[in-house]
Design a protein around this motif. Sequence first.
Motif, PDB file in Angstrom:
ATOM      1  N   TRP A 702       1.031  -1.030  -0.102  1.00  0.00           N
ATOM      2  CA  TRP A 702      -0.030   0.014   0.209  1.00  0.00           C
ATOM      3  C   TRP A 702       0.857   1.211   0.181  1.00  0.00           C
ATOM      4  CZ3 TRP A 702      -5.579   0.551   1.011  1.00  0.00           C
ATOM      5  CH2 TRP A 702      -5.915   1.986   1.285  1.00  0.00           C
ATOM      6  N   SER A 703       1.978   1.288   0.959  1.00  0.00           N
ATOM      7  CA  SER A 703       2.738   2.509   0.921  1.00  0.00           C
ATOM      8  C   SER A 703       3.568   2.522  -0.306  1.00  0.00           C
ATOM      9  CB  SER A 703       3.872   2.425   2.116  1.00  0.00           C
ATOM     10  OG  SER A 703       3.283   2.052   3.359  1.00  0.00           O
ATOM     11  N   TYR A 704       3.954   1.616  -0.897  1.00  0.00           N
ATOM     12  CA  TYR A 704       4.586   1.622  -2.164  1.00  0.00           C
ATOM     13  C   TYR A 704       3.638   2.435  -3.406  1.00  0.00           C
ATOM     14  CZ  TYR A 704       6.740   0.269  -6.648  1.00  0.00           C
ATOM     15  OH  TYR A 704       7.265   0.185  -7.863  1.00  0.00           O
ATOM     16  N   GLY A 705       2.481   1.904  -3.275  1.00  0.00           N
ATOM     17  CA  GLY A 705       1.604   2.734  -4.198  1.00  0.00           C
ATOM     18  C   GLY A 705       1.435   4.242  -3.911  1.00  0.00           C
ATOM     19  N   VAL A 706       1.595   4.640  -2.825  1.00  0.00           N
ATOM     20  CA  VAL A 706       1.760   6.104  -2.409  1.00  0.00           C
ATOM     21  C   VAL A 706       2.816   6.553  -3.044  1.00  0.00           C
ATOM     22  CG1 VAL A 706       1.642   7.636  -0.824  1.00  0.00           C
ATOM     23  CG2 VAL A 706       0.195   5.824  -0.396  1.00  0.00           C
ATOM     24  N   GLN A 743      -5.851  11.197  -6.261  1.00  0.00           N
ATOM     25  CA  GLN A 743      -6.602  11.185  -7.969  1.00  0.00           C
ATOM     26  C   GLN A 743      -5.079  11.007  -8.710  1.00  0.00           C
ATOM     27  OE1 GLN A 743      -8.414  15.026  -7.768  1.00  0.00           O
ATOM     28  NE2 GLN A 743     -10.414  14.213  -6.843  1.00  0.00           N
ATOM     29  N   GLN A 744      -5.401  10.577  -9.926  1.00  0.00           N
ATOM     30  CA  GLN A 744      -4.428  10.514 -10.870  1.00  0.00           C
ATOM     31  C   GLN A 744      -3.667  11.899 -10.976  1.00  0.00           C
ATOM     32  OE1 GLN A 744      -5.981   9.014 -14.495  1.00  0.00           O
ATOM     33  NE2 GLN A 744      -4.146   9.192 -15.799  1.00  0.00           N
ATOM     34  N   PRO A 745      -2.461  11.945 -10.683  1.00  0.00           N
ATOM     35  CA  PRO A 745      -1.393  13.085 -11.030  1.00  0.00           C
ATOM     36  C   PRO A 745      -1.515  13.499 -12.576  1.00  0.00           C
ATOM     37  CG  PRO A 745      -0.355  11.582  -9.873  1.00  0.00           C
ATOM     38  CD  PRO A 745      -1.507  10.616 -10.646  1.00  0.00           C
ATOM     39  N   GLU A 746      -1.477  14.857 -12.729  1.00  0.00           N
ATOM     40  CA  GLU A 746      -1.388  15.302 -14.028  1.00  0.00           C
ATOM     41  C   GLU A 746      -0.121  14.903 -14.743  1.00  0.00           C
ATOM     42  OE1 GLU A 746      -1.170  19.937 -16.304  1.00  0.00           O
ATOM     43  OE2 GLU A 746      -0.938  19.523 -13.918  1.00  0.00           O
ATOM     44  N   VAL A 752       0.128   3.741 -15.550  1.00  0.00           N
ATOM     45  CA  VAL A 752       0.815   3.755 -14.143  1.00  0.00           C
ATOM     46  C   VAL A 752      -0.129   3.930 -13.049  1.00  0.00           C
ATOM     47  CG1 VAL A 752       2.515   5.254 -12.913  1.00  0.00           C
ATOM     48  CG2 VAL A 752       2.793   4.821 -15.642  1.00  0.00           C
ATOM     49  N   TYR A 753      -1.198   4.766 -13.471  1.00  0.00           N
ATOM     50  CA  TYR A 753      -2.230   4.782 -12.320  1.00  0.00           C
ATOM     51  C   TYR A 753      -2.897   3.674 -12.159  1.00  0.00           C
ATOM     52  CZ  TYR A 753      -5.708   7.278  -9.521  1.00  0.00           C
ATOM     53  OH  TYR A 753      -6.463   7.714  -8.517  1.00  0.00           O
ATOM     54  N   ARG A 754      -3.014   2.692 -13.025  1.00  0.00           N
ATOM     55  CA  ARG A 754      -3.861   1.628 -12.653  1.00  0.00           C
ATOM     56  C   ARG A 754      -3.023   0.610 -11.881  1.00  0.00           C
ATOM     57  NH1 ARG A 754      -5.610   0.271 -18.902  1.00  0.00           N
ATOM     58  NH2 ARG A 754      -7.558   1.620 -18.978  1.00  0.00           N
ATOM     59  N   ILE A 755      -1.606   0.757 -11.942  1.00  0.00           N
ATOM     60  CA  ILE A 755      -0.658  -0.049 -11.054  1.00  0.00           C
ATOM     61  C   ILE A 755      -0.828   0.624  -9.741  1.00  0.00           C
ATOM     62  CG2 ILE A 755       1.652  -0.795 -10.633  1.00  0.00           C
ATOM     63  CD1 ILE A 755       2.261  -0.474 -13.483  1.00  0.00           C
ATOM     64  N   ILE A 756      -0.781   1.897  -9.531  1.00  0.00           N
ATOM     65  CA  ILE A 756      -0.988   2.637  -8.227  1.00  0.00           C
ATOM     66  C   ILE A 756      -2.231   2.283  -7.611  1.00  0.00           C
ATOM     67  CG2 ILE A 756      -1.257   4.953  -7.206  1.00  0.00           C
ATOM     68  CD1 ILE A 756       0.490   6.264  -9.431  1.00  0.00           C
ATOM     69  N   LEU A 773       4.448  -6.336  -8.994  1.00  0.00           N
ATOM     70  CA  LEU A 773       4.635  -4.866  -9.118  1.00  0.00           C
ATOM     71  C   LEU A 773       5.784  -4.691  -9.980  1.00  0.00           C
ATOM     72  CD1 LEU A 773       3.957  -3.420  -5.834  1.00  0.00           C
ATOM     73  CD2 LEU A 773       2.619  -3.114  -7.761  1.00  0.00           C
ATOM     74  N   LEU A 774       6.948  -5.506  -9.759  1.00  0.00           N
ATOM     75  CA  LEU A 774       8.338  -5.354 -10.636  1.00  0.00           C
ATOM     76  C   LEU A 774       8.062  -5.709 -12.049  1.00  0.00           C
ATOM     77  CD1 LEU A 774      11.287  -4.528 -10.702  1.00  0.00           C
ATOM     78  CD2 LEU A 774      11.540  -6.961  -9.903  1.00  0.00           C
ATOM     79  N   HIS A 775       7.317  -6.748 -12.218  1.00  0.00           N
ATOM     80  CA  HIS A 775       6.852  -7.207 -13.554  1.00  0.00           C
ATOM     81  C   HIS A 775       6.196  -6.399 -14.453  1.00  0.00           C
ATOM     82  CE1 HIS A 775       6.094  -9.899 -16.757  1.00  0.00           C
ATOM     83  NE2 HIS A 775       4.797  -9.793 -16.514  1.00  0.00           N
TER      84      HIS A 775
END
Length: 797
Positions: A702-706, A743-746, A752-756, A773-775
């Motif tokens: 979860w923290s990695y997503g942030v 939210q999805q950054p500009e 990338v946002y889907r992985i987040i 995640l690495l893959h």
Amino acid sequence: VKIPEDASVGSTVKNLRDCLNVGGGLMEEENGTPWSVNITSGNDLRRFEVVVENLTLIVAAPLDYEYNPRYNLSLELTNTGDNSFWHVNLAIVIMDVWGYPPYYSKQCETPVIPDTGTAENYVVLSSPNGHFELVINGEERQYNDFFPFFRHKLHHAIMNDCCSFRWCTALTHTWNDLDALRPALEARQNGGRLEFQCRDRQLRSVGKFMFLDVSKQMLPEWAQDSQCGMTDGDSYVAVVELNNPECNMTEGDNYVAVVESNDHEMRPTLLAWTQCGANVTFHSSTWPIDFIFQYDITGCPEGRYGLYCDKDCVCKNGARCHGFNGACECRPGWRGRACDIPWPELNATKCRPNYYGEVCSQVCDCEYGGTCDRWEGCLCPPGRLGDRCQHTCAPGSFGWNCSMTCLCQNIAVCDAVNGTCNCSEGQSGEFCEIVTKLENNQDVVIVLASILPAIVIVGCIIIVTMVKRRVTNRSGLHTINIVDIEMEPLSSWELDKEDICFEHMIGEGEFGHVVRGRLRVPEGYQVLVAAKSIRPDRMMASAVRDFRREMDILARIHEDKEGHPNVVKFYGVLTKSHPQYIVVEYAANEELRRYLWGLREQFKVTGERKLFERLGFASGVASGLEELARLKIVHRDIAARNVVISDRKVAKIADFGLSRDVYTSSAYERTNQGGEEELLPLKWMAVESLRDGVYTCESDVWSYGVLLWEIASFGEEPRYAGGPMHPDVCTLLELLKKGVRLQQPENCPLPVYRIIRSCWIVDPSKRPTPEGLLHKIDQLRPPRHAAHLVNHGMTWQ
């Protein structure tokens, strides 16, 4: 028009008057009508320009046949008197020149020395004692070194990929040093030629050294153009052609510089020791004659090269100039003789370990602590250079790339790593500049030597007593020193304080200080390190506990001493000092968060998003997180502020103060230690960690997503829509329960946002693993999946 690729800058390509004469627009007019010229196309690389005063097209930048063998120029010539104009189409064919451009050999590279402004004193090859030895029939004589006396007459020296070396110079009738050999050179039976076969200390053949009478002997083909600097009246010439026995010689290759071999280890000194001998016939007798030479590489100032450092380098865009032949070692993205031709790297994939190069086909095999760079090969530690870091610095130089000059006096030897002067007996001072006599002071020394141990013991008792006292800071907070906390021994990781030299503070946090230093490792060289300690005014039990925990976690990660390339390297601890230190590798680019801020400012100016570089950091952190999961270690604070970027642009997880070793248990509950609530990174924490105080490898995901969100947003501070910038636990939990997410950054691509978002699934078991995640991130990185990127609208600027 055909021109050779080694045409010098400023040389004429074409006189445009010829074109005007053919076209009927004669240049020669009585009123001197001026002309203007514009190169309209074909000069994108700016290899050419026009001198309008005489309408001459000249070479404006170094050419290179390999990267552009032909230029099709379109020029527009305008008569400003009557506004008539001519179009000229000019095809320029570049002819390949053998041996050009010069080859950059790391094995033969020379140090860069500070420029003192006295160019006439620079010699890239110098004799340490200023002379060579001549032994005639057992009688030894000394003569002045060749090089200083033939500055203006010495033929150019040449190096190739095997450190080739050849030169010749004219000798005048008045050269006294030749008198001993003149009778032999003039003897009829020698035919105007004295040839000496040269050998190294291992008696291997390394070439020849000759004296020629040019009235009777032809010069070597390579020397005929220059005539070795001969003038009227010169009839004798000295010629040197030397080779390296380590090289694979082919027919025609008969001149290579000697690099002394010692236990199969190459040293960076050219012609370190060479003996050239022959049996020379005089009028009625034959005598054995030996020349004994010894030379060291002394180097040139930055921007100059050549035997006398009298030539200007043409290298651009941060390329390094070879001190001997002026070859340029281009940085990635540049090509050409001067490294000024943009050349985007098409193969940006990672090489397998120990390989580098454009197609990952070259082997590093770095020695003495060198690291293998994707593009440049071995990156050597201070005091080392060469293609495998196999060379030590030449005498008188030290440091990175041996670019620093020693300041030691009184013939003291300089440490090749840090430049420290190693004084001999009777010398002292920083530069061994003080010479002392011990005659009348020996008794004093003996007395001091006898009582000094007692003084040290008493001092240690006093210091330990003071250190163990509990103190209260100015704010009235009760603090405690580390020595009051029972700590398991880390004896195998204990460093000797004498091996580390602290420099300056590079960071300060809520509880700790970080200082930069240099650590001498067991291999004998120094490395840059960062040493972390607890601030004296924040020496509370929780801080001490986290500090100790970080020691234990780092030691566990580095049980095999190697660690992981994406986890900050752990060198050891200092627990027998005050303050105590955790010593890790020094990251030249600081933390990821600050690095992202710098990329954000670049993006505002250039518009380049550098998403590929940023995803490289994300991939590195995922790889490090995979290693932590394998070891069953929970970090608890995966965030951009806790990831450092090395000087090789590698992301490494750091700051394990909140980490937990979950080798036997997969979860820990949040506890209250002595009434102190731990400071927690709320906006990076998973739902279960906020709600129940549970920390697992899944909560790290979860923290990695942030963290990935931080990377995508150029290091912005996370903020949840509808909530304050710094929410408390209850507010943040309420937002997450409602499904609110960052939210999805500009400018963040949707893949990338889907992985987040996949990292922020409430059910921990459904989140991706670090391996997954690495893959996924590596799938987004070019060039293997270029088509995939296009389909998803990914832009890699």
